[in-house]
Write a protein that holds these residues in place. Structure first.
Motif, PDB file in Angstrom:
ATOM      1  N   UNK B  22      63.787  22.396  15.939  1.00  0.00           N
ATOM      2  CA  UNK B  22      65.164  22.839  16.188  1.00  0.00           C
ATOM      3  C   UNK B  22      65.936  22.957  14.876  1.00  0.00           C
ATOM      4  N   UNK B  26      67.479  26.275  13.143  1.00  0.00           N
ATOM      5  CA  UNK B  26      68.907  26.390  12.828  1.00  0.00           C
ATOM      6  C   UNK B  26      69.085  26.735  11.354  1.00  0.00           C
ATOM      7  N   UNK B  27      68.295  26.060  10.515  1.00  0.00           N
ATOM      8  CA  UNK B  27      68.376  26.337   9.079  1.00  0.00           C
ATOM      9  C   UNK B  27      68.069  27.802   8.793  1.00  0.00           C
ATOM     10  N   UNK B  38      67.305  29.158  20.420  1.00  0.00           N
ATOM     11  CA  UNK B  38      66.527  28.526  21.489  1.00  0.00           C
ATOM     12  C   UNK B  38      65.258  29.327  21.774  1.00  0.00           C
ATOM     13  N   UNK B  41      62.731  28.386  19.186  1.00  0.00           N
ATOM     14  CA  UNK B  41      62.158  27.057  19.425  1.00  0.00           C
ATOM     15  C   UNK B  41      61.136  27.130  20.558  1.00  0.00           C
ATOM     16  N   UNK B  42      61.518  27.817  21.621  1.00  0.00           N
ATOM     17  CA  UNK B  42      60.588  27.926  22.753  1.00  0.00           C
ATOM     18  C   UNK B  42      59.325  28.681  22.363  1.00  0.00           C
ATOM     19  N   UNK B  74      61.024  34.169  11.039  1.00  0.00           N
ATOM     20  CA  UNK B  74      60.938  35.410  10.259  1.00  0.00           C
ATOM     21  C   UNK B  74      60.833  36.611  11.190  1.00  0.00           C
ATOM     22  N   UNK B  75      60.030  36.470  12.232  1.00  0.00           N
ATOM     23  CA  UNK B  75      59.911  37.568  13.190  1.00  0.00           C
ATOM     24  C   UNK B  75      61.261  37.886  13.835  1.00  0.00           C
ATOM     25  N   UNK B  77      64.151  37.165  12.660  1.00  0.00           N
ATOM     26  CA  UNK B  77      65.091  37.620  11.634  1.00  0.00           C
ATOM     27  C   UNK B  77      64.947  39.111  11.359  1.00  0.00           C
ATOM     28  N   UNK B  78      63.723  39.598  11.552  1.00  0.00           N
ATOM     29  CA  UNK B  78      63.504  41.019  11.285  1.00  0.00           C
ATOM     30  C   UNK B  78      64.194  41.899  12.310  1.00  0.00           C
ATOM     31  N   UNK B  80      67.216  43.037  13.682  1.00  0.00           N
ATOM     32  CA  UNK B  80      68.595  42.975  13.218  1.00  0.00           C
ATOM     33  C   UNK B  80      69.586  42.580  14.314  1.00  0.00           C
ATOM     34  N   UNK B  83      70.181  38.822  14.424  1.00  0.00           N
ATOM     35  CA  UNK B  83      70.550  38.084  13.216  1.00  0.00           C
ATOM     36  C   UNK B  83      71.917  37.428  13.321  1.00  0.00           C
ATOM     37  N   UNK B  93      76.247  24.873  17.984  1.00  0.00           N
ATOM     38  CA  UNK B  93      75.077  24.054  17.718  1.00  0.00           C
ATOM     39  C   UNK B  93      75.095  23.409  16.346  1.00  0.00           C
ATOM     40  N   UNK B 117      71.297  30.410  -0.097  1.00  0.00           N
ATOM     41  CA  UNK B 117      70.232  31.376   0.191  1.00  0.00           C
ATOM     42  C   UNK B 117      69.098  30.716   0.969  1.00  0.00           C
TER      43      UNK B 117
END
Lengths: 479, 168
Positions: B22, B26-27, B38, B41-42, B74-75, B77-78, B80, B83, B93, B117
């Protein structure tokens, strides 16, 4: 900033009860045999691999031709290779991997720019393990105690904790570690909390035997040394000796707070380096040949290794200089993603006159002014829609990318990618395009076309996958 | 192994690893909708269940979850649309569970860590919270130890400057 404070704060972040329950339920109810396992999403998809390979190959070409100073006369044509202005094949694509860029000549001497660099102070401990002072972290000194790989396997890391380790500051006061942590990788980290440790220290311990004198080489109160180029433009060139056993230099990037936004566009597979421009010297100002080059990424930097020779025992390199850097700002996977636009496929022979911005940032302004289709070829235009004027130069001229030069690039390229929507990943055409002004047109052929050709596709993505900049200058690092 | 034992072991693993996964998500995805975090995480735990993986040691288990969490984030984050879109101050949270007097300063630390960053964030988290040393972090993140050390030093320096209000 103490580790414990950060740890305490972040540890406060906890998942909700609902999420915990959901995952517990999932774990309880999951039955492998009853579940059709989906193909996991791969971090690098085939299409991306293809793009990466194309970009990498194209970069090699860029690096090679730029050394010769003929960047305006050779072009990479996907599927063909390196071609000249007339479309004549110079190097087949299959042969690109064999290009030996190190064979190209480069000027022998460069003027000194002069910056100090010093990275790590090493101190050997004559025992089963080596004692390494490797860095000064803000207000803490990090000391790592590495287990000798040839040591007795029965000797555990915990056996090496130096219970009575202290540091003696120049004023005579002493500090005991604030915390000691051992790790399974075979190191023990001692945190000494103090405001200023940028000085000569002495480490004492009965277990250590002799006192260890440690000098922390500090530049501008940072704790490591580096040179910046240009210091106010968001990119920092670091050349640092990184290993005592073999000389290794790395080129890294720092996202400066005063950045013009350049560094944030660098992603993990974004870096190339013109190795022909790197020169190393020993204490007698004699050139030292380096033996290998490891391609770089943002995270890993670029490393240049030097063979162990009598003139280079790992300590003898006193100066490194470079005159040219080619940096590929790979726009995928960065905070800015892969800038793209989704456009309708024109009818055969149709010209769409429309200004469309593809990517603006880091001093670039990449936009097109129209696009058209001829059969199964798509063309995009920039800086004016003048297809008739550009008919003669369909394949090899440029799309203009006005560039304000604020980040120090002497020239720049954009790697455009066209991909057909709803087609498979191999329906990709891509081109490196040099940044320059002018009325231009570029044709994209696709590496694989759907069965029904462009007629069977409704839309396509035009994206700026990467930007390459060539930085030129004289950078010298003395240490 | 009896079914109850399997479920018990899975629950123990979830209990051990959920806070780590988690926090790491979050980071990595701070500012995104909580539903996206979430989801991440799942997804991590789903991959674990699908893999049917058993770990040799607690260290191996933790390193595996961290690596997979990084990949999953990463997936996400790609994409958009998934994001960061919410100001950090408004992310529920990030509020944490601490209601004591020092909660404000802890929130400030969290906020400033998340403003760093991504590379610095990863390293600071793994170093300060998970207790990995820089060599281990380098192994987990696939970076060079020296790079990790620099990132850690710079990240902490930035953090310190921000929290002291020294950064211009």
């Amino acid at each position: 900033m103490k580790v414990d404070k950060i740890k305490k704060a972040i540890s406060e972040l906890t998942p909700s009860e609902e999420l915990s329950e959901r995952i517990m339920d999932m774990a309880a109810s999951y039955e492998k045999s009853a579940v059709i396992t989906e193909q996991p999403i791969r971090t690098v998809r085939p299409g991306r691999m293809l793009k990466l390979a194309a970009i990498a190959a194209a970069l090699v070409i860029l690096m090679a031709v730029s050394v010769y100073g003929i960047v305006n006369r050779l072009f990479y044509l996907p599927g063909a290779g390196l071609v000249d202005e007339d479309g004549m094949l110079v190097i087949r694509e299959d042969d690109i991997g064999d290009l030996d860029i190190t064979a190209y000549k480069t000027p022998e001497e460069y003027e000194l720019g002069g910056f100090v660099i010093e990275s790590v102070t090493y101190t050997e401990y004559n025992g089963l393990a080596s004692f390494t002072i490797w860095s000064h972290m803000g207000d803490e000194l990090m000391a790592s105690y590495q287990k000798d790989s040839y040591g007795n396997p029965k000797v555990t890391v915990a056996d090496h904790v130096i219970e009575d380790l202290k540091i003696i500051l120049p004023d005579g006061s002493s500090l005991a570690p604030e915390s000691v942590r051992s790790s399974s990788s075979g190191s023990i980290v001692y945190n000494f909390a103090a405001e200023k440790l940028n000085t000569k220290l002495t480490l004492v311990s009965e277990g250590l035997g002799a006192e260890l004198k440690v000098e922390l080489g500090l530049v501008e109160d940072v704790g490591y040394s580096y040179m910046e180029y240009p210091t106010d433009k968001g990119i920092t060139l670091i050349m640092s000796p990184a290993n005592e056993e073999f000389s290794e230099f790395s080129v890294d990037f720092i996202d400066n707070t005063i950045s013009d936004g350049f560094a944030e566009y660098i992603s993990e597979s974004a870096l190339s380096f013109n190795t022909a421009g790197v020169l190393l010297y020993d204490s007698n100002n004699k050139r030292i040949p380096w033996s290998s080059f490891h391609g770089g990424t943002k995270d890993r930097g670029v490393n240049i290794s030097i063979a162990q020779t009598p003139s280079d025992n790992g300590y003898d390199i006193k100066k490194a200089s470079a005159n040219r850097l080619i940096i590929n700002y790979f726009l995928q996977n960065t905070n800015h993603g892969d800038p793209d636009v989704l456009l309708d496929i024109p009818a055969d022979g149709e010209y769409i006159c429309k200004e469309i911005e593809i990517f603006t940032g880091a001093g670039f302004d990449a936009k097109i002014t129209g696009y058209s289709r001829e059969g199964n070829q798509l063309k995009i235009y920039a800086n004016g829609f003048q297809p008739d004027k550009n008919d003669f130069s369909i394949r090899f001229n440029y799309i203009g990318i006005p560039y304000n030069g604020s980040n120090g690039c002497t020239s720049a390229y954009v790697f455009y990618t066209l991909s057909l929507k709803d087609a498979d990943y191999f329906s990709i055409g891509n081109e490196w395009v040099q940044a320059q002004d002018g009325s231009l047109c570029r044709t994209f052929d696709f590496s694989k076309m759907p069965e029904g050709g462009l007629d069977s596709v409704e839309q396509f993505y035009l994206s700026a996958s990467a930007i390459a900049c060539i930085f030129e200058g004289n950078w010298t690092v003395n240490y | 192994m009896a079914e109850n034992d399997i479920i018990k072991r899975r629950h123990e693993t979830v209990e051990r690893m959920l806070p780590t996964v988690w926090r790491l998500c979050v980071m990595r995805l701070a500012g995104a909708e909580s539903s996206n975090i979430e989801d991440a995480v799942q997804e991590v735990f789903l991959r674990w269940l699908e893999s049917g993986r058993h770990f040799d040691s607690a260290e191996h288990e933790k390193a595996w979850f961290i690596r997979v969490a990084c990949n999953v984030c990463t997936d996400i984050y790609r994409d958009r649309s998934r994001r960061a879109a919410i100001p950090l101050e408004e992310c529920e949270y990030l509020m944490g569970s601490n209601t004591a007097e020092d909660a404000a300063s802890e929130h400030e630390i969290i906020r400033e860590v998340l403003a760093l960053p991504t590379a610095y964030r990863d390293v600071i988290y793994l170093y300060c919270v998970e207790g990995y040393d820089t060599n281990e972090i380098a192994g987990i993140l696939g970076r060079k130890p020296n790079t990790v050390r620099r990132e850690l030093a710079r990240g902490r320096k930035k953090l310190q400057a921000k929290l002291k209000g020294e950064e211009k």
